[in-house]
Write a protein that holds these residues in place. Sequence first.
Motif, PDB file in Angstrom:
ATOM      1  N   GLY A  97       0.799  -1.227   0.000  1.00  0.00           N
ATOM      2  CA  GLY A  97       0.000   0.000   0.000  1.00  0.00           C
ATOM      3  C   GLY A  97       0.821   1.261   0.000  1.00  0.00           C
ATOM      4  O   GLY A  97       0.386   2.276   0.557  1.00  0.00           O
ATOM      5  N   VAL A  98       1.983   1.262  -0.659  1.00  0.00           N
ATOM      6  CA  VAL A  98       2.945   2.352  -0.498  1.00  0.00           C
ATOM      7  C   VAL A  98       2.406   3.705  -0.961  1.00  0.00           C
ATOM      8  O   VAL A  98       2.640   4.725  -0.298  1.00  0.00           O
ATOM      9  N   PHE A  99       1.683   3.752  -2.085  1.00  0.00           N
ATOM     10  CA  PHE A  99       1.179   5.049  -2.550  1.00  0.00           C
ATOM     11  C   PHE A  99       0.103   5.576  -1.611  1.00  0.00           C
ATOM     12  O   PHE A  99       0.079   6.761  -1.272  1.00  0.00           O
ATOM     13  N   ARG A 100      -0.779   4.687  -1.182  1.00  0.00           N
ATOM     14  CA  ARG A 100      -1.835   5.097  -0.262  1.00  0.00           C
ATOM     15  C   ARG A 100      -1.234   5.599   1.052  1.00  0.00           C
ATOM     16  O   ARG A 100      -1.655   6.616   1.598  1.00  0.00           O
ATOM     17  N   ALA A 148      11.633   7.256   5.919  1.00  0.00           N
ATOM     18  CA  ALA A 148      10.958   6.335   6.838  1.00  0.00           C
ATOM     19  C   ALA A 148      10.581   5.039   6.130  1.00  0.00           C
ATOM     20  O   ALA A 148      10.793   3.942   6.660  1.00  0.00           O
ATOM     21  N   LEU A 149      10.028   5.147   4.922  1.00  0.00           N
ATOM     22  CA  LEU A 149       9.631   3.962   4.171  1.00  0.00           C
ATOM     23  C   LEU A 149      10.844   3.110   3.808  1.00  0.00           C
ATOM     24  O   LEU A 149      10.816   1.877   3.934  1.00  0.00           O
ATOM     25  N   ASP A 150      11.898   3.765   3.348  1.00  0.00           N
ATOM     26  CA  ASP A 150      13.099   3.046   2.947  1.00  0.00           C
ATOM     27  C   ASP A 150      13.714   2.299   4.131  1.00  0.00           C
ATOM     28  O   ASP A 150      14.108   1.136   4.013  1.00  0.00           O
ATOM     29  N   ARG A 151      13.782   2.968   5.286  1.00  0.00           N
ATOM     30  CA  ARG A 151      14.358   2.334   6.467  1.00  0.00           C
ATOM     31  C   ARG A 151      13.475   1.195   6.973  1.00  0.00           C
ATOM     32  O   ARG A 151      13.964   0.114   7.327  1.00  0.00           O
ATOM     33  N   PHE A 152      12.149   1.420   6.998  1.00  0.00           N
ATOM     34  CA  PHE A 152      11.230   0.397   7.479  1.00  0.00           C
ATOM     35  C   PHE A 152      11.288  -0.836   6.566  1.00  0.00           C
ATOM     36  O   PHE A 152      11.306  -1.980   7.048  1.00  0.00           O
ATOM     37  N   LYS A 153      11.321  -0.594   5.280  1.00  0.00           N
ATOM     38  CA  LYS A 153      11.419  -1.695   4.323  1.00  0.00           C
ATOM     39  C   LYS A 153      12.697  -2.492   4.553  1.00  0.00           C
ATOM     40  O   LYS A 153      12.682  -3.736   4.577  1.00  0.00           O
ATOM     41  N   GLY A 154      13.812  -1.800   4.751  1.00  0.00           N
ATOM     42  CA  GLY A 154      15.080  -2.475   5.003  1.00  0.00           C
ATOM     43  C   GLY A 154      15.059  -3.273   6.296  1.00  0.00           C
ATOM     44  O   GLY A 154      15.588  -4.391   6.362  1.00  0.00           O
ATOM     45  N   GLU A 155      14.451  -2.707   7.336  1.00  0.00           N
ATOM     46  CA  GLU A 155      14.373  -3.397   8.629  1.00  0.00           C
ATOM     47  C   GLU A 155      13.557  -4.680   8.508  1.00  0.00           C
ATOM     48  O   GLU A 155      13.937  -5.720   9.051  1.00  0.00           O
ATOM     49  N   ILE A 156      12.441  -4.613   7.797  1.00  0.00           N
ATOM     50  CA  ILE A 156      11.591  -5.792   7.639  1.00  0.00           C
ATOM     51  C   ILE A 156      12.304  -6.864   6.821  1.00  0.00           C
ATOM     52  O   ILE A 156      12.290  -8.053   7.173  1.00  0.00           O
ATOM     53  N   GLN A 157      12.926  -6.456   5.720  1.00  0.00           N
ATOM     54  CA  GLN A 157      13.611  -7.426   4.869  1.00  0.00           C
ATOM     55  C   GLN A 157      14.782  -8.089   5.600  1.00  0.00           C
ATOM     56  O   GLN A 157      15.040  -9.286   5.417  1.00  0.00           O
ATOM     57  N   SER A 158      15.484  -7.338   6.432  1.00  0.00           N
ATOM     58  CA  SER A 158      16.649  -7.873   7.146  1.00  0.00           C
ATOM     59  C   SER A 158      16.250  -8.772   8.312  1.00  0.00           C
ATOM     60  O   SER A 158      17.042  -9.621   8.737  1.00  0.00           O
ATOM     61  N   ASN A 159      15.050  -8.567   8.832  1.00  0.00           N
ATOM     62  CA  ASN A 159      14.641  -9.300  10.042  1.00  0.00           C
ATOM     63  C   ASN A 159      13.387 -10.144   9.817  1.00  0.00           C
ATOM     64  O   ASN A 159      12.686 -10.463  10.772  1.00  0.00           O
ATOM     65  N   ARG A 160      13.116 -10.478   8.565  1.00  0.00           N
ATOM     66  CA  ARG A 160      11.889 -11.222   8.255  1.00  0.00           C
ATOM     67  C   ARG A 160      11.790 -12.539   9.023  1.00  0.00           C
ATOM     68  O   ARG A 160      10.741 -12.869   9.589  1.00  0.00           O
ATOM     69  N   GLU A 161      12.867 -13.318   9.054  1.00  0.00           N
ATOM     70  CA  GLU A 161      12.814 -14.609   9.731  1.00  0.00           C
ATOM     71  C   GLU A 161      12.514 -14.447  11.215  1.00  0.00           C
ATOM     72  O   GLU A 161      11.723 -15.203  11.792  1.00  0.00           O
ATOM     73  N   GLU A 162      13.141 -13.465  11.830  1.00  0.00           N
ATOM     74  CA  GLU A 162      12.903 -13.217  13.254  1.00  0.00           C
ATOM     75  C   GLU A 162      11.456 -12.779  13.492  1.00  0.00           C
ATOM     76  O   GLU A 162      10.804 -13.230  14.451  1.00  0.00           O
ATOM     77  N   ILE A 163      10.945 -11.898  12.618  1.00  0.00           N
ATOM     78  CA  ILE A 163       9.567 -11.417  12.762  1.00  0.00           C
ATOM     79  C   ILE A 163       8.580 -12.576  12.638  1.00  0.00           C
ATOM     80  O   ILE A 163       7.641 -12.709  13.440  1.00  0.00           O
ATOM     81  N   GLU A 164       8.792 -13.423  11.624  1.00  0.00           N
ATOM     82  CA  GLU A 164       7.878 -14.542  11.422  1.00  0.00           C
ATOM     83  C   GLU A 164       7.945 -15.536  12.573  1.00  0.00           C
ATOM     84  O   GLU A 164       6.934 -16.147  12.947  1.00  0.00           O
ATOM     85  N   ALA A 266       4.384  -5.126  -5.490  1.00  0.00           N
ATOM     86  CA  ALA A 266       3.870  -3.813  -5.128  1.00  0.00           C
ATOM     87  C   ALA A 266       2.481  -3.573  -5.692  1.00  0.00           C
ATOM     88  O   ALA A 266       1.593  -3.064  -5.023  1.00  0.00           O
ATOM     89  N   GLY A 267       2.278  -3.941  -6.988  1.00  0.00           N
ATOM     90  CA  GLY A 267       0.987  -3.704  -7.603  1.00  0.00           C
ATOM     91  C   GLY A 267      -0.118  -4.457  -6.919  1.00  0.00           C
ATOM     92  O   GLY A 267      -1.203  -3.963  -6.665  1.00  0.00           O
ATOM     93  N   GLU A 268       0.184  -5.744  -6.542  1.00  0.00           N
ATOM     94  CA  GLU A 268      -0.812  -6.559  -5.872  1.00  0.00           C
ATOM     95  C   GLU A 268      -1.129  -5.990  -4.494  1.00  0.00           C
ATOM     96  O   GLU A 268      -2.275  -5.942  -4.076  1.00  0.00           O
ATOM     97  N   ASP A 269      -0.065  -5.541  -3.779  1.00  0.00           N
ATOM     98  CA  ASP A 269      -0.276  -5.005  -2.430  1.00  0.00           C
ATOM     99  C   ASP A 269      -1.076  -3.730  -2.450  1.00  0.00           C
ATOM    100  O   ASP A 269      -1.818  -3.443  -1.533  1.00  0.00           O
ATOM    101  N   GLU A 270      -0.908  -2.939  -3.535  1.00  0.00           N
ATOM    102  CA  GLU A 270      -1.637  -1.686  -3.611  1.00  0.00           C
ATOM    103  C   GLU A 270      -3.143  -1.932  -3.600  1.00  0.00           C
ATOM    104  O   GLU A 270      -3.913  -1.197  -3.001  1.00  0.00           O
ATOM    105  N   THR A 271      -3.556  -3.035  -4.284  1.00  0.00           N
ATOM    106  CA  THR A 271      -4.980  -3.300  -4.383  1.00  0.00           C
ATOM    107  C   THR A 271      -5.505  -4.070  -3.190  1.00  0.00           C
ATOM    108  O   THR A 271      -6.679  -4.011  -2.872  1.00  0.00           O
TER     109      THR A 271
END
Length: 276
Positions: A97-100, A148-164, A266-271
């Motif tokens: 939902g990045v644009f929204r 903020a978006l760039d940092r948040f995206k990086g944090e999620i991608q780097s810590n995905r396994e831990e988050i899950e 991204a396109g799928e998430d937007e919708t």
Amino acid sequence: MSLLEQLRDPVVLRGLAQVGVASALAALVLGISYLRNLDLESELGRAFVRGFVQVVAMGAFIGVLFTVPFVWSGGVVLAMIVIAAWISKDRGEGVPGVFRVSLVSILFGAGVVITTMLAAGAIEATVRNLIPVGGMIIANAMQTNSLALDRFKGEIQSNREEIEAVLSLGVPPGTVVSDYATTSVRASLIPMVDSLKSLGLVYIPGMMSGMILAGANPIYAAEYQFVIMAMLFAAGGLTSMTSTLLVSEYAFTEAEQLKPFEAADAGEDETGASGG
């Protein structure tokens, strides 16, 4: 003064000469980037040319706006917010939902500040005042949102396994990503905080200098410059906080599973963002 008269003004030709000198300095940076194989010259070159064309076009457009009623400036401000959101979403490509998220965050952050300061009289209710000052506030909100978006995206991608792994234990999604959201907000505000720290010591903003050169009281020029900086900080802070809050909501499915943070999705998430 009509647009044609503005273009014929001798000061415009003098400005083009100054643009040439400044462009030569920018070309030096691009040349060094090429020699050092930094692979930045393409993006930097396009951004530089695009920035020049856009700012000159905006200058001409503002010149035309000076001749129309103030009410039209509201539409221009809204258009600037939409454009800012569209540009900002590129830095968060792949974020659900990045644009929204960008549109709502910038509209809220910049909108609250502009409306409040218009009511307080810090921004005069004139096209000549609202468009330039409003543009600065919106641009700063856009930059903060991008960071903020760039940092948040990086944090999620780097810590995905831990988050899950933590999600699998039944921890609420908002709690799982709260630290990453906090880190993202702080990182996005670092440039603004550094500017405030150096204000008057290292950093002498252009608006203050321009007011002094125009004959304004230097103390009042300093006070108004601080008002501008406070507005920029407030807009940036509100924008980044709103942005990370919304992304924290959109990042998960109804089953509380973490969505992909990949550009291809991204396109799928937007919708489908509203389902998370």
